[in-house]
Design an enzyme around this catalytic site. Sequence first.
Site, short mmCIF file in Angstrom:
data_model
loop_
_atom_site.label_atom_id
_atom_site.label_comp_id
_atom_site.label_asym_id
_atom_site.label_seq_id
_atom_site.Cartn_x
_atom_site.Cartn_y
_atom_site.Cartn_z
N GLU A 29 12.23 99.05 30.66
CA GLU A 29 13.49 99.44 31.28
C GLU A 29 14.45 99.84 30.17
O GLU A 29 14.81 99.01 29.33
CB GLU A 29 14.08 98.28 32.09
CG GLU A 29 13.25 97.86 33.28
CD GLU A 29 13.88 96.68 34.00
OE1 GLU A 29 15.05 96.34 33.70
OE2 GLU A 29 13.21 96.10 34.86
N ASP A 53 25.39 92.41 34.84
CA ASP A 53 24.87 91.82 33.62
C ASP A 53 25.67 90.62 33.14
O ASP A 53 26.89 90.57 33.27
CB ASP A 53 24.83 92.87 32.50
CG ASP A 53 23.83 93.97 32.81
OD1 ASP A 53 22.69 93.62 33.17
OD2 ASP A 53 24.17 95.15 32.70
#
Length: 249
Positions: free
Chosen positions: A43, A54
């Site tokens: 990724e 995140d």
Amino acid sequence: MVDFRAFYKEKANVAYMVMGYPNMSVSKEFLEKLDESPIDILEVGVAYSDPIADGEIIANAALKAIEEGANIHKVFELLKDLKTQKALVFMVYYNLIFSYGLTRFVKEAKKVGICALIVPELSFEESIKLRKECDKEDLALITLISITTPKERVARLVKDAKGFIYLLASVGITGGKSAAKELLEAKIKELRSFTKLPIFVGFGIKNNDDVKKIRQIADGAVVGTSIVELFKSANAEKILKGVKEIFKN
């Protein structure tokens, strides 16, 4: 459409990096060594100033990458010359795609070897336009399922899913604690009743013990935060060594 099973034998090792962290040179050096690593699917995170999905480590890495000049144009430029046998997937926030232009972004991603997009904050209902563009270029728009997603919604979300299913093992942001193995196992069994696509588990998978547990119940393990931490060393060889430790059999 890419069959992700072609990139791994029994279980997939899926890793995440922030492109441009700690700088573009280190990213380039690591990518040039990617085929020496146990990573099957990478990724490629595109740094964004407001990475709402995140945790602190990845968010700080993204900000550092931006400070070092990383942007989508430089990411495309670097990937353009990359030769790898591994599968490359973009982890990218929708605002970056929208600003670049949906059609243009998807075409460029396909051109540089990207075979799927993960857009963490884009809901299924809002993904129709991007999904259509991805379909035109045979790019998979990855479906994300939470451990708490109701069964009825799971059925709807995975009905036309492509590539693989990304099961979020923890609620909230990256770097959190993974749900109990029993809960994950039950959710994976539920998912398998609706789809034959590979199921990869991410969020909260931090070390080799975690990876081994996930391999027992899913088709692959996704490790993000721990791998991003390895990049602090700014040394591709050290990063590679750490990656091998995380994904060892």
